[in-house]
Design an enzyme around this catalytic site. Structure first.
Site, PDB file in Angstrom:
ATOM      1  N   SER A 195      41.091  45.805  33.803  1.00  0.00           N
ATOM      2  CA  SER A 195      40.790  44.888  34.912  1.00  0.00           C
ATOM      3  C   SER A 195      41.194  43.411  34.601  1.00  0.00           C
ATOM      4  O   SER A 195      41.715  42.648  35.464  1.00  0.00           O
ATOM      5  CB  SER A 195      39.506  45.078  35.679  1.00  0.00           C
ATOM      6  OG  SER A 195      38.463  44.811  34.639  1.00  0.00           O
ATOM      7  N   HIS A 223      42.789  49.997  38.379  1.00  0.00           N
ATOM      8  CA  HIS A 223      43.650  49.326  38.622  1.00  0.00           C
ATOM      9  C   HIS A 223      45.136  50.019  38.275  1.00  0.00           C
ATOM     10  O   HIS A 223      45.953  49.185  38.037  1.00  0.00           O
ATOM     11  CB  HIS A 223      43.757  47.972  37.661  1.00  0.00           C
ATOM     12  CG  HIS A 223      42.581  47.360  37.968  1.00  0.00           C
ATOM     13  ND1 HIS A 223      42.290  46.376  39.026  1.00  0.00           N
ATOM     14  CD2 HIS A 223      41.164  47.484  37.506  1.00  0.00           C
ATOM     15  CE1 HIS A 223      41.165  45.771  38.896  1.00  0.00           C
ATOM     16  NE2 HIS A 223      40.588  46.454  38.201  1.00  0.00           N
ATOM     17  N   LYS A 254      40.831  49.053  46.297  1.00  0.00           N
ATOM     18  CA  LYS A 254      41.982  48.248  45.458  1.00  0.00           C
ATOM     19  C   LYS A 254      43.197  48.398  46.151  1.00  0.00           C
ATOM     20  O   LYS A 254      43.529  48.399  47.204  1.00  0.00           O
ATOM     21  CB  LYS A 254      42.027  48.077  43.973  1.00  0.00           C
ATOM     22  CG  LYS A 254      40.750  47.380  43.480  1.00  0.00           C
ATOM     23  CD  LYS A 254      40.049  47.574  42.208  1.00  0.00           C
ATOM     24  CE  LYS A 254      38.659  46.876  42.003  1.00  0.00           C
ATOM     25  NZ  LYS A 254      37.948  47.356  40.799  1.00  0.00           N
TER      26      LYS A 254
HETATM   27  C1  LIG Z   1      36.564  47.202  40.537  1.00  0.00           C
HETATM   28  C2  LIG Z   1      36.054  48.170  39.672  1.00  0.00           C
HETATM   29  C3  LIG Z   1      35.325  49.060  39.858  1.00  0.00           C
HETATM   30  C4  LIG Z   1      34.176  49.284  40.655  1.00  0.00           C
HETATM   31  O1  LIG Z   1      34.824  49.638  41.974  1.00  0.00           O
HETATM   32  P1  LIG Z   1      34.060  49.216  43.205  1.00  0.00           P
HETATM   33  O2  LIG Z   1      34.576  50.328  44.202  1.00  0.00           O
HETATM   34  O3  LIG Z   1      34.581  47.685  43.627  1.00  0.00           O
HETATM   35  O4  LIG Z   1      32.527  49.372  43.027  1.00  0.00           O
HETATM   36  C5  LIG Z   1      35.099  50.027  38.700  1.00  0.00           C
HETATM   37  N1  LIG Z   1      36.140  49.948  37.640  1.00  0.00           N
HETATM   38  C6  LIG Z   1      36.889  48.904  37.520  1.00  0.00           C
HETATM   39  C7  LIG Z   1      37.852  49.035  36.438  1.00  0.00           C
HETATM   40  C8  LIG Z   1      37.035  48.081  38.602  1.00  0.00           C
HETATM   41  O5  LIG Z   1      37.826  47.040  38.158  1.00  0.00           O
END
Ligand SMILES: *Cc1c(COP(=O)(O)O)cnc(C)c1O
Length: 420
Positions: A195, A223, A254
């Site tokens: 990330s 991601h 995302k």
């Molecule tokens: C954003 C993220 C999460 C958490 O996901 P949410 O739905 O925002 O709680 C988990 N793992 C990674 C690698 C992330 O970037």
């Protein structure tokens, strides 16, 4: 009574001192209040900014078809889910989302959670306990670290993407035993695309190692879901190892454009999670709107429109890479953890600057020019590994990318001046 007041005062006094200390280390964070929808062009307190901070990689957060799905779900199923799925909160949008996710990921089954954070915590704690071993990549997301700690399992960390280091830990784990004398259960967890560094785990080699040592593998595709592979199913698809990864995790907030997290895998895994994942059992179900929007997001990604969106994203990423090739910035070459000229591409382009204060000053410089690029600092990354994190989206235009590249070049001069 006097004592109560004093206690409260002293708590606040301590908290204020903590906040002051964060500020003194350039680590104090503040909320940025947007007064526009998510998108490449946002407004913060009335001021228009070109946004490079969002993980909305395909521009789906504000996509009409996905908004329409959310609105329709509200009309049909209401605003709230009312309870945990296991009590009375399991609604058609939840099961339809999960059917869509399982088809998309080509797994037997899938389970959705209110967030990716909840998916990680529920799953790791359901699969590993006191007598087990969880092995994590050094740079894995905080939700997986927190989950591993909460599980009570013995926790080991291998150097980022370092297969030798991982193998030495797997060897060590193979020599241990549970109270019963049986070998311990070993779970290895990594992200596919990281990330904050935008680089990629060696998934094929990880699969080889976990098979050699009889461990299970969990891969967080937060991601990568929607962005890689012929069906945009994620990096596991692109590297042809989907069917070898027991626990495939993704997020719905995302590239998918909604909110939530999911686990895809075997029927047995999903049934076990329904019975054991505490963040699933003891938490109110996602609102129908979020589940319906996520389903529409996955359908969009699977369609030819999704394919075109994805193509546009990679075009923008290439444009930025070529505009910045050979650039000097800050203390050294503009570089990613993987190296800017490496073959691998992600929509996340970090500019490593080192000191927290440097990243803040670079972000401020860009902000003055109308560009919103976040400074990422400890504890999101290690101390003195502060950086700008550029996140590109398919709905940025070529002109947006040129503007960013120019601003970064201009920033170089300013930072050099600071160093002089
Ligand atoms: C954003 C993220 C999460 C958490 O996901 P949410 O739905 O925002 O709680 C988990 N793992 C990674 C690698 C992330 O970037």
């Amino acid at each position: 009574m006097q004592q109560t007041t004093r206690t409260t005062d002293s708590l606040d006094a301590r908290l204020c001192a903590d906040l002051d200390s964060l500020r003194a280390q350039d680590l104090r964070r503040e909320l940025q209040l947007l007064d526009s929808p998510q998108g490449p062009h946002i407004r913060i307190r009335g001021r228009p900014l070109l946004n490079f901070a969002s993980n909305d990689y395909l521009g789906l957060a504000n996509e009409p078809a996905i908004k329409a799905a959310a609105i329709e779900a509200v009309e049909r199923f209401g605003a709230g889910a009312g309870s945990s799925r296991l009590l009375s909160g399991s609604l058609p949008p939840h099961t339809e989302l999960e059917r869509t996710l399982a088809e998309f990921k080509r797994t037997e089954a899938a389970l959705s959670f209110v967030s990716g954070y909840a998916a990680a915590s529920g799953t790791i704690c359901a699969l590993a306990g006191k007598e087990d071993i969880v092995i994590l990549d050094k740079l894995v997301h905080a939700c997986i670290v927190d989950a591993a700690r909460l599980s009570g399992a013995t926790l080991r960390v291998y150097r980022h993407n370092d297969l030798e280091d991982l193998e030495s830990i797997l060897k060590w784990a193979a020599g241990r035993s549970r109270g019963s004398g049986a070998p311990p259960r070993v779970l290895v967890a990594t992200e596919s695309v990281f990330s904050m560094d935008g680089d990629c785990a060696p998934l094929q080699e990880l699969v080889g190692l976990k098979e050699k040592y009889g461990a299970s593998l969990m891969v967080d595709e937060a991601h990568a879901t929607g962005l890689y592979g012929p069906g945009r199913r994620g990096m596991a698809e692109a590297r042809r190892v989907s069917s070898d990864i027991e626990i495939q995790m993704g997020t719905l907030g995302k590239a998918v454009g909604s909110a939530g997290g999911f686990i895809a895998g075997s029927r047995a895994l999903i049934e076990l999670l329904i019975n054991r994942a505490r963040s699933f059992i003891f938490s109110t179900a996602p609102v129908p709107a979020a589940a319906a929007a996520a389903k529409a997001g996955i359908e969009f990604i699977s369609s030819s429109a999704g394919e075109e969106r994805c193509r546009l994203l990679w075009q923008r990423v290439e444009e930025l890479h070529s505009a910045l090739a050979g650039q000097q910035l800050g203390t050294g070459n503009l570089r990613t953890e993987a190296g800017l000229d490496s073959q691998f591409r992600s929509a996340i382009i970090p500019v490593l600057l080192g000191a927290e204060e440097k990243a803040i000053s670079a972000a401020r410089g860009l902000r003055e020019q109308g560009l919103f690029v976040p400074a990422i600092r400890y504890p999101t990354v290690a101390r003195n590994r502060a950086r700008l994190r550029i996140a590109l989206s398919a709905v940025h235009t070529a002109a947006d990318i040129r503007r960013l590249a120019e601003a970064l070049r201009g920033l170089h001069l300013k930072l050099e001046a600071l160093n002089a």
